[in-house]
Design an enzyme around this catalytic site. Structure first.
Site, PDB file in Angstrom:
ATOM      1  N   ASP A  60       0.741  -1.276  -0.149  1.00  0.00           N
ATOM      2  CA  ASP A  60       0.027  -0.001  -0.030  1.00  0.00           C
ATOM      3  C   ASP A  60       0.860   1.235   0.019  1.00  0.00           C
ATOM      4  OD1 ASP A  60      -1.785   2.138   0.584  1.00  0.00           O
ATOM      5  OD2 ASP A  60      -2.348   1.331   2.319  1.00  0.00           O
ATOM      6  N   GLU A  92      30.858  11.841  -2.037  1.00  0.00           N
ATOM      7  CA  GLU A  92      31.773  12.145  -0.755  1.00  0.00           C
ATOM      8  C   GLU A  92      30.874  12.619   0.281  1.00  0.00           C
ATOM      9  OE1 GLU A  92      36.100  12.393  -2.615  1.00  0.00           O
ATOM     10  OE2 GLU A  92      35.068  14.079  -1.937  1.00  0.00           O
ATOM     11  N   GLU A 129      29.560  14.043   3.791  1.00  0.00           N
ATOM     12  CA  GLU A 129      30.008  14.301   5.316  1.00  0.00           C
ATOM     13  C   GLU A 129      29.051  14.180   6.326  1.00  0.00           C
ATOM     14  OE1 GLU A 129      33.773  17.330   3.836  1.00  0.00           O
ATOM     15  OE2 GLU A 129      31.645  17.988   3.913  1.00  0.00           O
ATOM     16  N   GLU A 147      36.522  14.699   9.931  1.00  0.00           N
ATOM     17  CA  GLU A 147      36.596  15.993   9.007  1.00  0.00           C
ATOM     18  C   GLU A 147      36.945  17.408   9.750  1.00  0.00           C
ATOM     19  OE1 GLU A 147      36.259  17.300   6.254  1.00  0.00           O
ATOM     20  OE2 GLU A 147      36.260  15.885   4.880  1.00  0.00           O
ATOM     21  N   GLU A 180      33.944  11.587   7.609  1.00  0.00           N
ATOM     22  CA  GLU A 180      33.522  11.035   6.149  1.00  0.00           C
ATOM     23  C   GLU A 180      34.235   9.757   6.018  1.00  0.00           C
ATOM     24  OE1 GLU A 180      35.198  11.961   1.741  1.00  0.00           O
ATOM     25  OE2 GLU A 180      34.626  13.841   2.989  1.00  0.00           O
ATOM     26  N   HIS A 183      30.283  16.204  -2.177  1.00  0.00           N
ATOM     27  CA  HIS A 183      30.993  16.483  -3.651  1.00  0.00           C
ATOM     28  C   HIS A 183      30.809  14.993  -4.169  1.00  0.00           C
ATOM     29  CE1 HIS A 183      34.176  18.910  -0.821  1.00  0.00           C
ATOM     30  NE2 HIS A 183      32.899  19.586  -1.167  1.00  0.00           N
ATOM     31  N   ARG A 231      38.938  25.578  -4.853  1.00  0.00           N
ATOM     32  CA  ARG A 231      37.754  24.764  -4.033  1.00  0.00           C
ATOM     33  C   ARG A 231      36.610  25.647  -3.828  1.00  0.00           C
ATOM     34  NH1 ARG A 231      39.346  19.628  -2.152  1.00  0.00           N
ATOM     35  NH2 ARG A 231      41.564  19.315  -2.409  1.00  0.00           N
ATOM     36  N   GLU A 233      34.352  17.105 -10.379  1.00  0.00           N
ATOM     37  CA  GLU A 233      33.648  16.952  -9.049  1.00  0.00           C
ATOM     38  C   GLU A 233      32.869  18.020  -8.891  1.00  0.00           C
ATOM     39  OE1 GLU A 233      35.477  16.956  -4.591  1.00  0.00           O
ATOM     40  OE2 GLU A 233      36.236  18.418  -6.115  1.00  0.00           O
ATOM     41  N   ARG A 248      30.899  20.237  -6.490  1.00  0.00           N
ATOM     42  CA  ARG A 248      30.962  20.484  -4.946  1.00  0.00           C
ATOM     43  C   ARG A 248      29.751  20.962  -4.354  1.00  0.00           C
ATOM     44  NH1 ARG A 248      36.028  20.091  -3.259  1.00  0.00           N
ATOM     45  NH2 ARG A 248      35.814  21.695  -1.756  1.00  0.00           N
TER      46      ARG A 248
END
Length: 474
Positions: free
Chosen positions: A53, A132, A134, A215, A223, A272, A343, A362, A364
């Site tokens: 259901d 990745e 965290e 981290e 992480e 990321h 970054r 990547e 981010r």
């Protein structure tokens, strides 16, 4: 691990398994499950599904059309490590029993359609994703919201705010500084054994593990790393990752959260997301003479991500809390640009050396409050749109943004400032999701309505504690 329905059925007989736990993901991104006695599962169940259901599942069916079918994927079978009785777990997609079609609001089915669209386009046949995610581990979490009060409180033995607290047996210090939690050894890192158990438990559940570490933030930010995989496998693995982390933390008397910003004035938790496209066993993102060894295909893929990023964030950063992380000053990827080293750019090109198979990008911005099936599918479709329409990503951002003048910085597009802003962008820019038939107009409309009705509008009605500090004595 099993690969076929026949192997799963044989595994059930060999291991004398009596309980089969079928898991599926709801629209916002939380696993749901139902456990069946073993004789309820047959080989035909892997095609036709098992009835349930669906009327009370968030964002799904009305009560008058609630019958649905869970179709287990044999390749996702593993023994659940957290149950007393030996229980076989499998992840399911959802079918409509009336038509036999995949349910258009089922996130895992949407992800499967995205992969098929990639193949049908002729651009590639495989999309690899590597998230990745965290997370924070706390010792105590309390929150409440009533008509006359609202509060939250999180605490951790590692919290720098506890450096002056009287503790049983004495305060032994060794608490990471704010923004100083990256890679400390014991005794400052108190979570090594727990993370190791998390990682090894993930491996038992079929997740290809790599590493784990503390981290940046104080208060227990961590992480774990697992190997990239094909889109559906990567999303399945991320859900298993979150499931294992939360349950192992509970075993240790702690609690884990993937909220992007549970702490004020320290780094938040992102996800990321590495990605690449392959065809006939060959990577399509490698270009020896290109910027950062990127092919033209990769640059166009980046162009698609950047062009549609304000709308994408409605799926990759789908919580109000997501936008507490996406602010300058905390390694936050708020600039809609690409770079091989910066970054603060929303897209980073990892240094992979002369290995074409390792070439990837990547993204981010995302965080782990996302539904990974929807987020990965949307990112792939944005990239495909970039390739099909040869979208130019512009110049790379290879400067220190803190050296830029306000005039120079104003020329760099930024991520949306709120979930409401991202939803507005999605409302105005979603053809790249629907033209392929992967997402439907119904799904987009339902997603926007759900977010407005259950998150944004309820938040508008509630005063925030800091508003009292700002306005009480005005």
């Amino acid at each position: 691990m099993a690969e076929t329905p026949q192997e799963v059925m044989q595994m059930i007989r060999d291991e004398n398994i009596q309980i089969i736990d079928l898991k599926f993901i709801d629209m916002p991104g939380t696993w749901q499950h139902c456990s069946f006695y073993q004789d309820q599962l047959e080989e035909e169940s892997f095609v036709d599904g098992v009835a349930f259901d669906g009327s009370s599942i968030r964002g799904w069916k009305a009560i008058n059309e609630s019958d649905m079918m869970m179709v287990p994927d044999a390749t996702t079978a593993w023994i659940d490590p957290f149950y007393k009785e030996k229980t076989l777990s499998m992840i399911c997609a959802i079918k409509e029993p009336r038509t036999g079609e995949w349910y258009s609001r089922d996130p895992r089915s949407i992800a499967g359609k995205a992969v098929q669209y990639l193949r049908d386009s002729g651009i590639g046949d495989t999309a690899f994703f590597g998230p990745e995610a965290e997370f924070f581990v706390f010792d105590d979490v309390r929150f409440d919201q009533t008509e006359n009060q609202g509060f939250y409180s999180v605490d951790s033995i590692e919290g720098r705010w506890n450096s002056g607290r009287e503790e049983a047996g004495g305060n032994l210090a060794y608490k990471p500084q704010y923004k100083g939690g990256y890679f400390p050894v014991a005794p400052t890192d108190t979570l090594q054994d727990m993370r190791t158990e998390m990682l090894l438990t993930m491996a038992k559940c079929g997740v290809p593990i790599e590493k784990h570490h503390h981290e940046v933030a104080t208060g227990g930010q961590n992480e774990l790393g697992f190997r990239f995989g094909e889109l559906l496998k990567a999303a399945d693995d991320l859900m298993t990752y979150k499931y294992v982390i939360k349950n192992v933390a509970k075993k240790y008397g702690k609690t884990a959260t993937f909220m992007p910003k549970p702490l004020f004035n320290d780094n938040g938790s992102g996800m990321h997301t590495h990605q690449s496209i392959w065809k006939d066993g060959q990577p399509l993102f490698w270009g020896e003479e290109g910027y950062a060894n990127l092919s033209q295909t990769a640059l166009h893929y980046i162009g698609g991500i950047l062009r549609h990023a304000p709308a994408l964030l409605a799926f990759t950063n789908p919580s109000i809390n997501s936008y507490k992380r996406l602010v300058p000053g905390f390694e936050a990827p708020v600039n809609l640009a690409y770079s091989q080293g910066n970054r603060s750019a929303s897209i980073r090109i990892p240094l992979s050396g002369p290995n074409p198979k390792a070439k990837r990008l990547e993204f981010r911005c995302p965080d782990a409050t996302c539904n990974p099936y929807l987020a990965f599918a949307a990112m792939l479709l944005a990239g495909i749109d970039g390739i099909k329409n040869q979208i130019d990503p512009g110049e790379s951002l290879d400067v220190d943004i803190y050296d830029l003048t306000p005039e120079e910085l104003s020329k760099i597009p930024s991520t949306p400032g709120s979930l409401e802003d991202a939803l507005e962008h999605l409302q105005n820019d979603h053809a790249f999701l629907t033209e392929s038939g992967v997402f439907t107009e119904d799904f987009i409309d339902n997603w926007i309505s759900y977010k407005l009705d259950t998150e944004i509008n309820p938040m508008r009605l509630r005063p925030h504690p800091y508003e009292f500090a700002l306005y009480y004595d005005v």
